[in-house]
Design an enzyme around this catalytic site. Structure first.
Site, PDB file in Angstrom:
ATOM      1  N   GLY A 158      57.682  37.325  41.780  1.00  0.00           N
ATOM      2  CA  GLY A 158      57.542  37.152  43.231  1.00  0.00           C
ATOM      3  C   GLY A 158      57.184  35.695  43.488  1.00  0.00           C
ATOM      4  O   GLY A 158      57.456  34.808  42.672  1.00  0.00           O
ATOM      5  N   ARG A 159      56.526  35.477  44.631  1.00  0.00           N
ATOM      6  CA  ARG A 159      56.160  34.103  44.991  1.00  0.00           C
ATOM      7  C   ARG A 159      55.245  33.471  43.942  1.00  0.00           C
ATOM      8  O   ARG A 159      55.443  32.347  43.515  1.00  0.00           O
ATOM      9  CB  ARG A 159      55.407  34.082  46.326  1.00  0.00           C
ATOM     10  CG  ARG A 159      56.219  34.520  47.508  1.00  0.00           C
ATOM     11  CD  ARG A 159      55.363  34.441  48.767  1.00  0.00           C
ATOM     12  NE  ARG A 159      55.956  35.197  49.833  1.00  0.00           N
ATOM     13  CZ  ARG A 159      55.859  36.517  49.966  1.00  0.00           C
ATOM     14  NH1 ARG A 159      55.146  37.228  49.106  1.00  0.00           N
ATOM     15  NH2 ARG A 159      56.451  37.139  50.957  1.00  0.00           N
ATOM     16  N   ILE A 160      54.207  34.229  43.530  1.00  0.00           N
ATOM     17  CA  ILE A 160      53.215  33.644  42.620  1.00  0.00           C
ATOM     18  C   ILE A 160      53.822  33.458  41.228  1.00  0.00           C
ATOM     19  O   ILE A 160      53.682  32.397  40.612  1.00  0.00           O
ATOM     20  CB  ILE A 160      51.941  34.518  42.580  1.00  0.00           C
ATOM     21  CG1 ILE A 160      51.291  34.537  43.967  1.00  0.00           C
ATOM     22  CG2 ILE A 160      50.956  33.990  41.538  1.00  0.00           C
ATOM     23  CD1 ILE A 160      50.174  35.567  44.148  1.00  0.00           C
ATOM     24  N   THR A 258      46.052  37.754  36.736  1.00  0.00           N
ATOM     25  CA  THR A 258      45.506  37.402  38.058  1.00  0.00           C
ATOM     26  C   THR A 258      46.082  38.349  39.116  1.00  0.00           C
ATOM     27  O   THR A 258      46.092  38.016  40.302  1.00  0.00           O
ATOM     28  CB  THR A 258      45.862  35.942  38.450  1.00  0.00           C
ATOM     29  OG1 THR A 258      47.273  35.750  38.315  1.00  0.00           O
ATOM     30  CG2 THR A 258      45.137  34.930  37.608  1.00  0.00           C
ATOM     31  N   ARG A 260      46.182  42.617  39.462  1.00  0.00           N
ATOM     32  CA  ARG A 260      45.196  43.658  39.760  1.00  0.00           C
ATOM     33  C   ARG A 260      44.734  44.243  38.427  1.00  0.00           C
ATOM     34  O   ARG A 260      45.536  44.430  37.499  1.00  0.00           O
ATOM     35  CB  ARG A 260      45.799  44.769  40.618  1.00  0.00           C
ATOM     36  CG  ARG A 260      45.964  44.423  42.077  1.00  0.00           C
ATOM     37  CD  ARG A 260      44.622  44.306  42.812  1.00  0.00           C
ATOM     38  NE  ARG A 260      44.772  44.026  44.232  1.00  0.00           N
ATOM     39  CZ  ARG A 260      44.820  42.808  44.767  1.00  0.00           C
ATOM     40  NH1 ARG A 260      44.727  41.737  43.996  1.00  0.00           N
ATOM     41  NH2 ARG A 260      44.927  42.653  46.073  1.00  0.00           N
ATOM     42  N   GLU A 289      36.630  47.031  38.813  1.00  0.00           N
ATOM     43  CA  GLU A 289      35.966  46.007  39.597  1.00  0.00           C
ATOM     44  C   GLU A 289      34.926  46.576  40.555  1.00  0.00           C
ATOM     45  O   GLU A 289      35.238  47.570  41.222  1.00  0.00           O
ATOM     46  CB  GLU A 289      37.056  45.286  40.424  1.00  0.00           C
ATOM     47  CG  GLU A 289      37.083  43.800  40.219  1.00  0.00           C
ATOM     48  CD  GLU A 289      38.307  43.171  40.844  1.00  0.00           C
ATOM     49  OE1 GLU A 289      39.329  43.072  40.157  1.00  0.00           O
ATOM     50  OE2 GLU A 289      38.232  42.793  42.022  1.00  0.00           O
ATOM     51  N   HIS A 307      37.490  37.628  40.259  1.00  0.00           N
ATOM     52  CA  HIS A 307      38.523  37.817  41.290  1.00  0.00           C
ATOM     53  C   HIS A 307      38.464  36.695  42.338  1.00  0.00           C
ATOM     54  O   HIS A 307      38.290  36.958  43.530  1.00  0.00           O
ATOM     55  CB  HIS A 307      38.388  39.200  41.949  1.00  0.00           C
ATOM     56  CG  HIS A 307      39.691  39.683  42.543  1.00  0.00           C
ATOM     57  ND1 HIS A 307      40.022  41.007  42.677  1.00  0.00           N
ATOM     58  CD2 HIS A 307      40.763  39.005  43.046  1.00  0.00           C
ATOM     59  CE1 HIS A 307      41.215  41.119  43.223  1.00  0.00           C
ATOM     60  NE2 HIS A 307      41.697  39.909  43.461  1.00  0.00           N
TER      61      HIS A 307
HETATM   62  C1  GLV Z   1      43.933  38.874  46.116  1.00  0.00           C
HETATM   63  O1  GLV Z   1      43.769  39.454  45.102  1.00  0.00           O
HETATM   64  C2  GLV Z   1      44.961  39.183  47.058  1.00  0.00           C
HETATM   65  O2  GLV Z   1      45.663  40.176  46.915  1.00  0.00           O
HETATM   66  O3  GLV Z   1      45.087  38.409  48.025  1.00  0.00           O
END
Ligand code: GLV
Length: 342
Positions: A158-160, A258, A260, A289, A307
């Site tokens: 995706g974007r990230i 990074t 979930r 978490e 997080h």
């Molecule tokens: C952070 O974890 C988000 O989903 O923005």
């Protein structure tokens, strides 16, 4: 006057935008350093036209019911929205929005911060130095691993994931492999990236594996009739990385997460790190978490952050603005730009 319930304090800019519209904004100040409780969520939702939620708060059917008949939108202050019951929102005609785009660069930077930290043993070296153990420079003191010329496997383009690929290929000279349900030939051309159609085939080829998928749970039988566009959970990502898949990674490889926490079986990961199945892990998210599996905290080959991958002043402020804007658009009768459900 529309009433907005903000489940936990967020950066002021978003609040100001809502107040400038003349809305009554109720902020759940009690939950500054913890998740909101179910009672707080239900109480706040009562009579609210909009809920501005953060990812620690479970916006269930029960919370939405407390907000009916007024509640029109749940605007999440996050790109992920696994804390919201989308099926219930759809059923109750409540819009759901998220905050994509504004945090892409920040999360990609944090992913690299983690990757460098684990490969160059930054946190471990910091502990070493603070403990007064630095008695002399040493030719073999705290030797790490280079990123340059190594292979990174990106799961989820995706974007990230795409932004991580840019840093990897163009900044660090890494070879990029990726898995995603949808291959992207343009991306492959731009970054010299190689698509691997199967995660099990991707893992053994990587020196670093970085996860960038949404958290999707498998379909429960009770959800079987839920609209397909909402719960196409064939691609469940729960425990996507499990004991079996960790064993497919190289013993010299590092896992970075990074996305979930529940995407990784944390117990299996702790065991793999302890027994040398993989070399290290750097995690910003955790399966339970804010609890962290205790073994992880004991290990030196792990870097842990709480997080905070999107936690820069600028990005959190832009997330607040985007969430507020989604509410304003919805309450003024327009389609909010970041609609997930309607
Ligand atoms: C952070 O974890 C988000 O989903 O923005």
């Amino acid at each position: 006057m529309p009433k907005i319930f903000v489940t936990r304090p967020i950066p002021e800019m978003g609040i100001k935008m809502l107040r400038d519209k003349g809305y009554e904004v109720l902020i759940n100040e009690a939950a500054k350093e913890r998740a909101a409780t179910l009672d707080e969520l239900k109480d706040g939702a009562r009579g609210a036209d909009a809920i501005l939620s953060v990812l620690t708060d479970k916006i269930t059917a029960e919370v939405m019911d407390a907000g009916l008949p007024m509640l029109k939108i749940v605007a999440n202050f996050a790109v992920g929205y696994d804390n919201i019951d989308l099926g219930a929102a759809k059923q109750k005609n409540i819009m759901v929005t998220n905050t994509p785009g504004v945090l892409t660069e920040t999360v990609a930077e944090h992913t690299f911060a983690l990757m460098i930290a684990i490969a160059h043993r930054i946190a471990e070296a910091d502990r070493f130095a603070r403990a007064g153990k630095f008695t002399a420079w040493g030719p073999e003191l705290l030797l790490g691993t280079d990123l340059c010329h190594k292979t990174i496997g990106i799961i989820g383009l995706g974007r990230i994931g795409s932004r991580v690929a840019l840093h990897a290929a163009k900044g660090f000279g890494m070879k990029v492999l990726y898995y995603d349900p949808n291959p992207n030939p343009d991306f492959e051309k731009e970054f010299g990236a190689v698509y691997v159609a199967n995660i099990d085939e991707l893992l053994p080829q990587c020196d670093f594996v970085s996860i960038h998928v949404p958290l999707l749970y498998p379909v429960k039988s009770s959800e079987a009739g839920t609209p397909k566009e909402l719960f196409d959970r064939v691609n469940s990502t729960y425990h996507l990385i499990n004991e079996e898949r960790l064993k497919k990674m190289k013993p010299s490889a590092y896992l970075i997460n990074t996305s979930r926490g529940p995407v990784v079986d944390e117990k299996a990961l702790a065991q793999a790190l302890k027994s040398g199945v993989i070399k290290g892990a750097a995690l910003d998210v955790f399966e339970f978490e804010p609890e962290i599996t205790p073994e992880l905290k004991e290990l030196d080959n792990v870097v842990l952050t709480p997080h905070i991958a999107s936690a820069t002043i600028g990005t959190r402020s832009r997330m607040a603005e985007l969430a507020a804007n989604n509410i304003i658009e919805a309450l003024e009768g327009r389609t909010p730009p970041n609609l997930v459900v309607k």
